[in-house]
Design a protein around this motif. Structure first.
Motif, PDB file in Angstrom:
ATOM      1  N   SER A 162       0.836  -1.192   0.000  1.00 32.85           N
ATOM      2  CA  SER A 162       0.000   0.000   0.000  1.00 32.85           C
ATOM      3  C   SER A 162       0.876   1.248   0.000  1.00 32.85           C
ATOM      4  O   SER A 162       2.094   1.162  -0.002  1.00 32.85           O
ATOM      5  CB  SER A 162      -0.920   0.002   1.230  1.00 32.85           C
ATOM      6  OG  SER A 162      -1.710  -1.168   1.285  1.00 32.85           O
ATOM      7  N   GLY A 163       0.244   2.424   0.037  1.00 31.47           N
ATOM      8  CA  GLY A 163       0.989   3.684   0.137  1.00 31.47           C
ATOM      9  C   GLY A 163       0.913   4.522  -1.124  1.00 31.47           C
ATOM     10  O   GLY A 163       0.876   3.997  -2.239  1.00 31.47           O
ATOM     11  N   VAL A 164       0.915   5.837  -0.950  1.00 33.30           N
ATOM     12  CA  VAL A 164       0.681   6.746  -2.078  1.00 33.30           C
ATOM     13  C   VAL A 164       1.932   7.046  -2.894  1.00 33.30           C
ATOM     14  O   VAL A 164       1.831   7.590  -3.991  1.00 33.30           O
ATOM     15  CB  VAL A 164       0.086   8.089  -1.595  1.00 33.30           C
ATOM     16  CG1 VAL A 164      -1.220   7.884  -0.870  1.00 33.30           C
ATOM     17  CG2 VAL A 164       1.070   8.860  -0.716  1.00 33.30           C
ATOM     18  N   GLY A 165       3.113   6.728  -2.382  1.00 35.36           N
ATOM     19  CA  GLY A 165       4.337   7.179  -3.044  1.00 35.36           C
ATOM     20  C   GLY A 165       5.303   6.072  -3.392  1.00 35.36           C
ATOM     21  O   GLY A 165       6.523   6.220  -3.217  1.00 35.36           O
ATOM     22  N   LYS A 166       4.813   4.960  -3.917  1.00 35.14           N
ATOM     23  CA  LYS A 166       5.705   3.848  -4.282  1.00 35.14           C
ATOM     24  C   LYS A 166       6.660   4.299  -5.386  1.00 35.14           C
ATOM     25  O   LYS A 166       6.242   4.812  -6.421  1.00 35.14           O
ATOM     26  CB  LYS A 166       4.889   2.650  -4.773  1.00 35.14           C
ATOM     27  CG  LYS A 166       3.809   2.166  -3.814  1.00 35.14           C
ATOM     28  CD  LYS A 166       2.996   1.025  -4.426  1.00 35.14           C
ATOM     29  CE  LYS A 166       1.760   0.697  -3.637  1.00 35.14           C
ATOM     30  NZ  LYS A 166       0.703   1.731  -3.745  1.00 35.14           N
ATOM     31  N   THR A 167       7.949   4.074  -5.178  1.00 32.82           N
ATOM     32  CA  THR A 167       8.930   4.426  -6.199  1.00 32.82           C
ATOM     33  C   THR A 167       9.119   3.265  -7.176  1.00 32.82           C
ATOM     34  O   THR A 167       8.742   2.118  -6.887  1.00 32.82           O
ATOM     35  CB  THR A 167      10.288   4.751  -5.564  1.00 32.82           C
ATOM     36  OG1 THR A 167      10.821   3.551  -4.954  1.00 32.82           O
ATOM     37  CG2 THR A 167      10.144   5.839  -4.496  1.00 32.82           C
ATOM     38  N   ARG A 168       9.731   3.546  -8.309  1.00 34.21           N
ATOM     39  CA  ARG A 168       9.999   2.477  -9.283  1.00 34.21           C
ATOM     40  C   ARG A 168      10.923   1.420  -8.695  1.00 34.21           C
ATOM     41  O   ARG A 168      10.788   0.235  -8.996  1.00 34.21           O
ATOM     42  CB  ARG A 168      10.599   3.075 -10.563  1.00 34.21           C
ATOM     43  CG  ARG A 168       9.567   3.843 -11.399  1.00 34.21           C
ATOM     44  CD  ARG A 168      10.197   4.552 -12.596  1.00 34.21           C
ATOM     45  NE  ARG A 168       9.164   5.190 -13.392  1.00 34.21           N
ATOM     46  CZ  ARG A 168       8.678   4.716 -14.536  1.00 34.21           C
ATOM     47  NH1 ARG A 168       9.150   3.571 -15.013  1.00 34.21           N
ATOM     48  NH2 ARG A 168       7.748   5.360 -15.210  1.00 34.21           N
ATOM     49  N   GLU A 169      11.864   1.850  -7.850  1.00 32.45           N
ATOM     50  CA  GLU A 169      12.770   0.890  -7.214  1.00 32.45           C
ATOM     51  C   GLU A 169      11.989  -0.038  -6.283  1.00 32.45           C
ATOM     52  O   GLU A 169      12.235  -1.253  -6.255  1.00 32.45           O
ATOM     53  CB  GLU A 169      13.860   1.629  -6.438  1.00 32.45           C
ATOM     54  CG  GLU A 169      14.861   2.390  -7.296  1.00 32.45           C
ATOM     55  CD  GLU A 169      14.315   3.689  -7.866  1.00 32.45           C
ATOM     56  OE1 GLU A 169      14.937   4.218  -8.815  1.00 32.45           O
ATOM     57  OE2 GLU A 169      13.266   4.187  -7.365  1.00 32.45           O
ATOM     58  N   GLU A 170      11.061   0.505  -5.521  1.00 29.36           N
ATOM     59  CA  GLU A 170      10.254  -0.313  -4.621  1.00 29.36           C
ATOM     60  C   GLU A 170       9.351  -1.259  -5.403  1.00 29.36           C
ATOM     61  O   GLU A 170       9.194  -2.436  -5.046  1.00 29.36           O
ATOM     62  CB  GLU A 170       9.407   0.592  -3.713  1.00 29.36           C
ATOM     63  CG  GLU A 170      10.229   1.349  -2.683  1.00 29.36           C
ATOM     64  CD  GLU A 170       9.407   2.372  -1.923  1.00 29.36           C
ATOM     65  OE1 GLU A 170       9.712   2.615  -0.730  1.00 29.36           O
ATOM     66  OE2 GLU A 170       8.459   2.955  -2.510  1.00 29.36           O
TER      67      GLU A 170
END
Length: 421
Positions: free
Chosen positions: A102-110
């Protein structure tokens, strides 16, 4: 219910005296009860009995490896909101198919790490994030399972800083736009739409907001299926509150919550996911601190303790109440004193309680902050160069330090000095 009870005039964690732990590890420290963690997880699991479901523990509440392993052994999934939490879940032995991101700011690395290591689903919060997950999945030659988090514009009737389901909040996609967003998701080759996600906030003390949101999810499920989407999973988030003040009426029980879910969403025939954190960990932990001084003020007495806002920030950040009890049981009938209970940090905000009734205290006494297992240790810091405090897990008559207190030298040595100095 928890397993922090008085016995023979002393506060125990299960079968271990709190004073014994304090003597071994020093104060302040966090103490968790295995029996309470297990009991609270099982309450949720049993509440959804008869329905295909998975209880995913919201790791942001308390993410120590020992806590995660305790819950994973019971079959818990994990709800993670960062790459670090994903790595912690994997390290604790939780398989990727039981991890929800979940979460609003997932990065491409994550996103890449989760797709590579295995993931149950991404709960998508925005269209740009959806495009990013699709792009990363295509680069890796994978298909990412997703739900879309919809914002139902429901007032959770909780603290403004932990409400997440109103139109003014940063979370999710307006439910009024959901059909268009799902249509777009279906056109992206790197994604597989599997369900709907909703989460309206934390520390809810009534079922009505949940039911309002879940009725909207039921209606949306029917609409999306009519549009041709295969909706097989409903992620309902977490948020059920705990009784921080024992004198107040208790929030709804997990069994009542589960019955409402079955009644409202059972007809949809979907797998149900829930993501409790606070109710599993909150009452499973206490923070124990020692009185340094009793200080006479102009019109009040201050109890100055060695725990501080950097150790337990909830009172300073959320004006949160924690019941505070002495480790030595008060004498029956003894008239309590009233104190402002404060820490040593150089801010007036370092105040845990004002005018709180407590047994008459003196320097060297131990007191415990109840319901400190959730959003306690995980939100702590080294402000004022105060070391992170130990975490201790009790299991029956045993206890173990599951995070030790670092030395000043260890804290200082994490800094790097530039060559010009």
């Amino acid at each position: 219910m928890d397993h922090f009870l008085y016995r023979d005039g002393a506060l125990y964690a299960e079968d271990v005296p709190i004073s014994e732990i304090a003597a071994a590890v020093g104060t302040p420290f966090y103490c968790y009860s295995t029996a309470t963690l297990e009991r609270h997880f099982r309450l949720f699991d049993e509440a959804l009995e008869g329905v295909d479901h998975l209880v995913c523990y919201a790791m942001k509440a308390a993410s120590n490896q020992a806590i995660l392993k305790t819950l994973a052994a019971l079959g818990a999934g994990m709800d993670v909101v960062s790459g670090g939490e994903y790595a912690r879940a994997i390290a604790a032995g939780v398989p990727g198919e039981r991890i929800v991101f979940s979460g609003v700011g997932k990065t491409r690395e994550e996103i890449s790490a989760a797709l590579t290591g295995g993931i149950r689903q991404f709960n998508v919060e925005s269209e740009p994030e959806m495009e990013a997950i699709n792009a990363v999945a295509l680069e890796l030659g994978k298909v990412a399972p997703i739900t879309v988090r919809v914002n139902p514009d429901v007032d959770a009737k909780t603290h403004a800083k932990i409400a997440t389901g109103k139109s003014e909040n940063k979370f999710g996609i307006p439910i009024s736009r959901a059909r268009d967003v799902y249509a777009h998701a279906a056109s992206l080759k790197g994604l597989k739409v599997i369900g709907i996600d909703v989460h309206i906030g934390s520390q809810l003390t009534e079922l009505e907001p949940f039911e309002l949101a879940y009725n909207k999810v039921a209606e949306l499920t029917e609409q999306l299926r009519a549009d041709g989407h295969e909706i097989t999973r409903l992620d309902l988030g977490g948020g059920l509150g705990i009784p921080y003040e024992r004198s107040n009426s208790a929030p709804p029980l997990p069994v009542e919550y589960g019955a409402m879910i079955k009644r409202v969403l059972g007809p949809q025939g979907c797998e149900i996911e829930i993501e409790p954190g606070r109710l599993i960990a909150g009452n499973a932990g206490i923070m124990v601190t020692e009185v340094i001084y009793v200080k006479e003020g102009e019109d009040r007495e201050f109890l100055i303790v060695d725990g501080a806002m950097n150790d337990l920030i909830r009172p300073a950040m959320y004006e949160a109440h924690h019941d505070i009890v002495p480790v030595v049981e008060p004498v029956p009938g003894e008239e309590p004193a009233r104190y402002d209970i404060v820490g040593p940090v150089c801010e007036s905000g370092d105040t845990f309680a004002k005018g709180r009734a407590l047994a008459t205290s003196k320097a060297g006494d131990l007191i415990a902050f109840r319901s400190a297992g959730a959003y306690g240790a995980v939100m702590s810091s080294e402000y004022n160069s105060r070391p992170l405090i130990p975490e201790v897990l009790v299991n029956g008559d045993q206890f173990a330090v599951i995070r030790r207190r670092p030395s000043y030298e260890e804290m200082i040595n994490r800094d790097s000095i530039p060559t010009w100095l």
